[in-house]
Design a protein around this motif. Structure first.
Motif, PDB file in Angstrom:
ATOM      1  N   LYS A  89       0.531  -0.981   0.545  1.00 53.35           N
ATOM      2  CA  LYS A  89       0.009   0.087   0.028  1.00 53.35           C
ATOM      3  C   LYS A  89       0.633   1.196  -0.494  1.00 53.35           C
ATOM      4  O   LYS A  89       0.538   2.246  -0.760  1.00 53.35           O
ATOM      5  CB  LYS A  89      -1.268  -0.047   1.187  1.00 53.35           C
ATOM      6  CG  LYS A  89      -2.203   0.128   0.420  1.00 53.35           C
ATOM      7  CD  LYS A  89      -3.102   0.176   1.660  1.00 53.35           C
ATOM      8  CE  LYS A  89      -4.572  -0.958   1.021  1.00 53.35           C
ATOM      9  NZ  LYS A  89      -4.559  -1.598   2.878  1.00 53.35           N
ATOM     10  N   SER A 136       3.029   2.148  -3.538  1.00 54.40           N
ATOM     11  CA  SER A 136       1.529   2.399  -4.030  1.00 54.40           C
ATOM     12  C   SER A 136       1.216   4.165  -4.432  1.00 54.40           C
ATOM     13  O   SER A 136       1.396   4.364  -5.029  1.00 54.40           O
ATOM     14  CB  SER A 136       0.414   1.940  -4.559  1.00 54.40           C
ATOM     15  OG  SER A 136      -0.365   2.050  -2.684  1.00 54.40           O
ATOM     16  N   GLU A 184      -8.224  -8.490  -4.280  1.00 54.05           N
ATOM     17  CA  GLU A 184      -8.885  -7.908  -3.710  1.00 54.05           C
ATOM     18  C   GLU A 184      -8.456  -7.273  -2.710  1.00 54.05           C
ATOM     19  O   GLU A 184      -7.997  -6.203  -2.053  1.00 54.05           O
ATOM     20  CB  GLU A 184     -11.167  -6.556  -3.897  1.00 54.05           C
ATOM     21  CG  GLU A 184     -10.694  -5.941  -3.734  1.00 54.05           C
ATOM     22  CD  GLU A 184     -11.881  -5.651  -4.589  1.00 54.05           C
ATOM     23  OE1 GLU A 184     -12.784  -6.533  -5.027  1.00 54.05           O
ATOM     24  OE2 GLU A 184     -12.013  -4.559  -5.293  1.00 54.05           O
ATOM     25  N   GLU A 185      -9.067  -7.684  -1.571  1.00 48.89           N
ATOM     26  CA  GLU A 185      -8.375  -8.091   0.038  1.00 48.89           C
ATOM     27  C   GLU A 185      -6.463  -7.509  -0.114  1.00 48.89           C
ATOM     28  O   GLU A 185      -5.987  -6.720   0.185  1.00 48.89           O
ATOM     29  CB  GLU A 185      -8.842  -9.512   0.355  1.00 48.89           C
ATOM     30  CG  GLU A 185      -8.685  -8.565   1.950  1.00 48.89           C
ATOM     31  CD  GLU A 185      -9.085 -10.140   3.307  1.00 48.89           C
ATOM     32  OE1 GLU A 185      -9.856 -11.131   2.611  1.00 48.89           O
ATOM     33  OE2 GLU A 185      -8.215  -9.655   4.169  1.00 48.89           O
ATOM     34  N   GLY A 222      -5.187  -6.105  -3.814  1.00 53.89           N
ATOM     35  CA  GLY A 222      -6.312  -4.207  -3.630  1.00 53.89           C
ATOM     36  C   GLY A 222      -6.259  -4.093  -5.640  1.00 53.89           C
ATOM     37  O   GLY A 222      -6.639  -3.021  -5.905  1.00 53.89           O
TER      38      GLY A 222
END
Lengths: 502, 502
Positions: A188, A191, A390-391, A394
């Motif tokens: 995360k 990104s 997705e979890e 992402g």
């Protein structure tokens, strides 16, 4: 009227030597099939494979083998170490093979073949429904096999044990959990950080020059060209035919030199393992890597940890420039280093970077574990898959072709295989940490292109043992502790904090 | 309680299929060893060869084989043609192998290995005395083997029969005599005639360009690259692994393009034979060339008769020029043609031209025949050898290294092998003569580069049969007569009269 144990041991060793001779001939045939065997000869060659492999299989389950196992198992303390461990290996295979009724196994083999070809079409059409009945049958067969073989604590352990003996759901749950806790937030952060420049990577780099550079790096690593050769194939691989003949292949993309260079280094890592197995084990089933995971630890150590280290390129960036056609002329070493360590979430496992790769594996592990514990149905897999992507990453696949259908493993019935990839990465980071204690000048060695002490350390602690030690035994005796996810966690955190200036 | 013959036939065919599977694996291993297998793997690979070949050998002399031979031999009229002929072949091998006491054969194998290494040194030192005791033992062993195997009319016939079944001393005496009567005077005449210019042949011709030209010629010949491949080795060879996988190798000399081009065409001739054996014979011992001589007839037909024909170069000289770097720019087709057909007496067989080559063979034949009929002693060989060279070729070796020690064959115990080379040449000329009746436009085909009808003719009359017909049966059914030396005699006379303007 039992024979002297030394006579029987000799007979047993001769017997397995013969089995290994068939295996060696088969290995050469496989190598040949993948590196340019004329296509019109393949049909007949398959029959030769059939004869040799069924001969080897029959020997592994014969009455003679049963006799060796029965008579020698009672007197293992009188056997040489090599004979004793070979006997254990043969016994394990014997029991595994004998417990499945022959007819069922035959059906399963046919199912595998059909499933693979259906999977290929299903993937192309992104049509999970097409593949679902096959996958259901494959899972059902494997559940039945588990019931024949038995299990400890968790059914899935039996499958894991085939690829990573001794590594259980308990262990993996713990380390994968810890790893996820490090990687997910790191992904995360990254990104949101400034992205490295990478455009200069994708310039034409003549294939012959890529080849010459790869050769030079392989030599630096200590790959012995008198005990191997480098060929070109569509799907790169390494194969140990015997320790004096460990071949690697790679593929070349003129517009992305990383394919061949990092690919060659990866296969080179596998090859160093097989080249440096103790010669005492030749002609026995112990003369190969001990597990998928330990094998992968060697390839990933070289590909990711060593060859994506700044110190490695302090030596080799100039060498690379010498072979390239000017694409790096105005790129600083720092920028180059950042470019080859770019990380960003993606959907396809085999295209994933070194940071997010483990998440792809963790997703598969969680799904397989749930499947074999009846916590999820095959029909639910697409949805479960997409939700997890997705979890954790992402991003969500737009269709099953880039989702649950992407890998061949399940179509081939290989459940329990995936975790080895991430285990290998963890082993690699943990081994690196131990290596640093013996080689505190590690970075300097990289900076000087002196990679042989590194290979020697790995030979001392890993390679030489072949299959005489189990994966966790290797790890524990090399590092002084059991599998610990913190080493990979720390490595990834430090590495990507540096690359992304976090 | 004898089994149904069709059950037994099926069992027999499965049995030989398994033997052939071992042979096929061995063939691939040999190919690999000669085309770049890493040297450190060779020792262990040799053990694999040992296991597979002893397995195949044991199967050929087993009690099970004896049972097949006994039970099926009585009912051959009920067998399929392939089974019947395979049984004959197996029976022949069985008897050959069973008649030699195992211990003696073992001693002989060791002797062969030692003799070859001593020969190598002896040749380098041009020291016949060093090799003499080994050669004496090899001859003695073979004489003993003949006594086990028996013989018809002439002891040497038994050895000839191993390489050229059905061809006897009587036949060879006659044809070699006739051939000698043509060649010896022709050689003399030529040596007094004006010699062709050849200096332009020896210009640098880039290896990659030679390779590309050789590829083009192989395709013209009808060599199927989907059923084979072309590699580089020091000693060129062709090997039929199965009919869909027939590989050839060649070597390149930058300053003499003839080495690779004529070498490739030669091996290509062998390869066309193996590629076009009937698929019905796959998996049986019949799936190979019927004899050394018939094999050589195919390679020599292409290399000498076809590819040294003026018409062939009317098509291909321009192609050659396209690949060459200007060396032929000022050379007329006529001069080029004469240059590649130069003939002059020389001492070394493997360097001999197409005219004098047969004389080298005739000399060896006469010596072998005398040896096995006790008309000459091993100790006398150097003198006999030199005298014959003087008589037939007009030149005398200065030492035994360029004389009696030059060939490896005797060191390997291969007595009876040499005649096949010259027989092959005679077969080739006789086949060409028969081919002309069916393909009266032969020269035009060459001129147009349309070589496929020629290959098809050879497939129809030679290739397809594999080992189902004996050499002279092949020859007689293809040409309507027995072996006749006049075809080669006429061919050589016409050819060299033209080249040398006699």
């Amino acid at each position: 009227m039992s024979k002297e144990v030394n006579v029987l041991e000799k007979e047993f060793l001769d017997y397995i030597k013969k089995m290994q001779a068939y295996e060696e001939a088969l290995a050469l045939i496989y190598w040949d099939l993948r590196t340019g065997a004329p296509k019109n000869g393949v049909e007949q060659r398959s029959k030769v494979i059939g004869v040799l492999s069924s001969e080897a299989f029959q020997m592994s389950t014969s009455e003679e083998m049963a006799k060796f196992i029965n008579e020698l198992s009672e007197r293992t303390e009188e056997l040489s170490e090599v004979a004793k461990l070979s006997l254990e290996e043969c016994k394990k295979n014997y029991e595994k093979n004998k417990k499945i009724p022959a007819k069922e196994y035959e059906e399963y083999v046919i199912l595998q073949a059909n499933a693979e070809s259906v999977w290929e079409e299903a993937r192309a059409k992104a049509d999970f429904n097409m593949f679902q009945p096959y996958l259901e049958k494959l899972v059902a067969f494997n559940k039945k096999f588990i019931s024949y073989w038995g299990y400890k604590e968790n059914k899935y352990n039996t499958l894991l044990d085939m690829y990573e003996p001794g590594v259980t759901v308990d262990i993996i749950d713990k380390v994968f959990g810890e790893l996820k806790d490090v990687i997910v937030p790191l992904v995360k952060k990254i990104s949101e950080a400034e992205q490295p420049q990478t455009d200069f990577l994708f310039q034409p780099f003549p294939v012959e020059q890529q080849k010459a550079f790869s050769h030079e790096i392989l030599k630096q690593m200590g790959y012995d060209f008198n005990s191997g050769r480098l060929d070109t194939t569509v799907h790169p691989f390494a194969i140990g035919i015997n320790p004096g003949d460990v071949r690697i292949t790679t593929r070349y993309d003129e517009n992305d030199w990383r394919t061949s260079v990092f690919g060659t280094i990866h296969e080179g890592g596998h090859a160093l393992y097989e080249q440096n197995i103790s010669k005492d084990l030749v002609g026995t089933p112990l003369c190969t890597g001990t597990s998928m995971g330990i094998h992968e630890s060697q390839s990933l150590f070289y590909e990711n940890i060593l060859a994506r280290d700044l110190a490695f390129w302090e030596k080799n960036y100039d060498v690379l420039k010498k072979y390239a056609s000017g694409q790096f002329d105005h790129v600083s070493l720092e920028d180059f280093y950042r470019s080859i360590n770019e990380a960003k979430p993606s959907l396809i496992r085999i295209e994933a970077d070194d940071l997010t790769y483990a998440l792809h594996i963790i997703i598969r592990y969680e799904i397989e574990k749930a499947l074999f514990n009846d916590e999820v149905e095959v029909s639910e897999l697409p949805e479960v898959w997409n939700r997890k992507y997705e979890e954790y990453l992402g991003i969500r696949p737009e269709n099953d072709g880039e989702g649950v259908l992407q890998d061949v493993h399940w179509a081939g019935g290989s459940f329990g295989y995936f975790p080895s990839y991430a285990l290998g990465y963890m082993y690699a980071a943990q081994l690196k940490n131990a290596m640093l204690k013996d080689l505190p000048n590690y970075e300097e060695l990289l900076r000087n292109g002196e990679l042989l002490p590194i290979k020697e350390w790995l030979t001392t602690h890993v390679h030489q043992y072949g299959k005489t030690k189990k994966p966790l035994e290797i790890l524990e005796s090399a590092t002084g502790e059991g599998l610990n996810a913190k080493y990979l966690g720390n490595y990834l955190t430090e590495k990507f904090s540096k690359v992304y200036n976090l």
